[in-house]
Design a protein around this motif. Sequence first.
Motif, PDB file in Angstrom:
ATOM      1  N   TYR A 105       0.825  -1.213   0.000  1.00  0.00           N
ATOM      2  CA  TYR A 105       0.000   0.000   0.000  1.00  0.00           C
ATOM      3  C   TYR A 105       0.856   1.260   0.000  1.00  0.00           C
ATOM      4  O   TYR A 105       1.957   1.275   0.557  1.00  0.00           O
ATOM      5  CB  TYR A 105      -0.937   0.020   1.210  1.00  0.00           C
ATOM      6  N   TRP A 143       1.242   4.715   4.993  1.00  0.00           N
ATOM      7  CA  TRP A 143       1.871   4.073   6.140  1.00  0.00           C
ATOM      8  C   TRP A 143       0.866   3.182   6.841  1.00  0.00           C
ATOM      9  O   TRP A 143      -0.290   3.564   7.056  1.00  0.00           O
ATOM     10  CB  TRP A 143       2.411   5.107   7.135  1.00  0.00           C
ATOM     11  N   HIS A 144       1.304   1.987   7.146  1.00  0.00           N
ATOM     12  CA  HIS A 144       0.489   1.042   7.889  1.00  0.00           C
ATOM     13  C   HIS A 144       1.407   0.062   8.604  1.00  0.00           C
ATOM     14  O   HIS A 144       2.596  -0.026   8.302  1.00  0.00           O
ATOM     15  CB  HIS A 144      -0.492   0.309   6.968  1.00  0.00           C
ATOM     16  N   HIS A 200       1.092  -3.818  11.287  1.00  0.00           N
ATOM     17  CA  HIS A 200       0.241  -4.927  11.722  1.00  0.00           C
ATOM     18  C   HIS A 200       0.472  -5.183  13.202  1.00  0.00           C
ATOM     19  O   HIS A 200       1.615  -5.203  13.659  1.00  0.00           O
ATOM     20  CB  HIS A 200       0.568  -6.194  10.919  1.00  0.00           C
ATOM     21  N   GLY A 218       6.146   0.022  10.613  1.00  0.00           N
ATOM     22  CA  GLY A 218       5.419   0.720   9.565  1.00  0.00           C
ATOM     23  C   GLY A 218       6.074   0.491   8.211  1.00  0.00           C
ATOM     24  O   GLY A 218       7.293   0.402   8.115  1.00  0.00           O
ATOM     25  N   LYS A 260       5.392   1.268   3.673  1.00  0.00           N
ATOM     26  CA  LYS A 260       4.640   2.027   2.668  1.00  0.00           C
ATOM     27  C   LYS A 260       5.405   1.985   1.347  1.00  0.00           C
ATOM     28  O   LYS A 260       6.632   2.082   1.331  1.00  0.00           O
ATOM     29  CB  LYS A 260       4.532   3.477   3.156  1.00  0.00           C
ATOM     30  N   ILE A 317      -4.683  -4.601   8.753  1.00  0.00           N
ATOM     31  CA  ILE A 317      -3.998  -3.318   8.575  1.00  0.00           C
ATOM     32  C   ILE A 317      -4.399  -2.327   9.663  1.00  0.00           C
ATOM     33  O   ILE A 317      -5.579  -2.152   9.954  1.00  0.00           O
ATOM     34  CB  ILE A 317      -4.365  -2.724   7.202  1.00  0.00           C
ATOM     35  N   THR A 318      -3.387  -1.674  10.215  1.00  0.00           N
ATOM     36  CA  THR A 318      -3.604  -0.575  11.149  1.00  0.00           C
ATOM     37  C   THR A 318      -2.865   0.638  10.596  1.00  0.00           C
ATOM     38  O   THR A 318      -1.678   0.553  10.276  1.00  0.00           O
ATOM     39  CB  THR A 318      -3.065  -0.913  12.552  1.00  0.00           C
ATOM     40  N   ARG A 319      -3.565   1.742  10.477  1.00  0.00           N
ATOM     41  CA  ARG A 319      -2.936   2.987  10.047  1.00  0.00           C
ATOM     42  C   ARG A 319      -2.516   3.790  11.279  1.00  0.00           C
ATOM     43  O   ARG A 319      -3.145   3.691  12.337  1.00  0.00           O
ATOM     44  CB  ARG A 319      -3.910   3.825   9.223  1.00  0.00           C
ATOM     45  N   GLU A 328      -4.834   5.065  14.390  1.00  0.00           N
ATOM     46  CA  GLU A 328      -6.049   4.259  14.550  1.00  0.00           C
ATOM     47  C   GLU A 328      -6.077   3.466  15.853  1.00  0.00           C
ATOM     48  O   GLU A 328      -7.121   2.928  16.209  1.00  0.00           O
ATOM     49  CB  GLU A 328      -6.212   3.276  13.383  1.00  0.00           C
TER      50      GLU A 328
END
Length: 164
Positions: A54, A57-58, A60, A101, A103, A125-127, A130
């Motif tokens: 993706y 930025w994300h 887990h 993170g 990206k 997925i965690t942004r 969040e």
Amino acid sequence: MSAEHHILPPAADVPNSALPLVVVRDAVPDPAADATHALLRTHGWQGTWTYTVYDFWHFHVTGHEVLICVAGSADIGFGGDDGIVLAMVPGVGVVVPAGVGHKRLSGTSDFAVVGGYPPGQSGAITRPGEIDMAEAVKAIETLRLPERDPFTGERPGCLAVWGT
């Protein structure tokens, strides 16, 4: 097989990890998607998929992740805006500790990776922003470390640096 290790300290809203990011340049003998899926499953990694990384930025909190480039090329950021940039081309594999993170910063239109997770874990997925950082760290700390190297199936293989 030689591995690079990168420790990525916590960022403002990305927990990152005390476990190092593990990069293996020639991770698989055949970087075709079907062969890579089969290889990961043979080595006990599950939930495999083929897609891109993706462009946001994300991280887990429900699983450690392996990413293996199978087509095209891309620059992938790890660790947040002050982290590192890794050029991924077919055959490059990365074991991403939960919390780190990542990206896609740029890439070719055909860029694709095969991803997967240790048994019982997932890549939900965690942004950034969040989840409360303390809650994220607590969830990550409950995860089991992988028993097998995703690339060779050895115990612990390239994951010896994680203390597995």
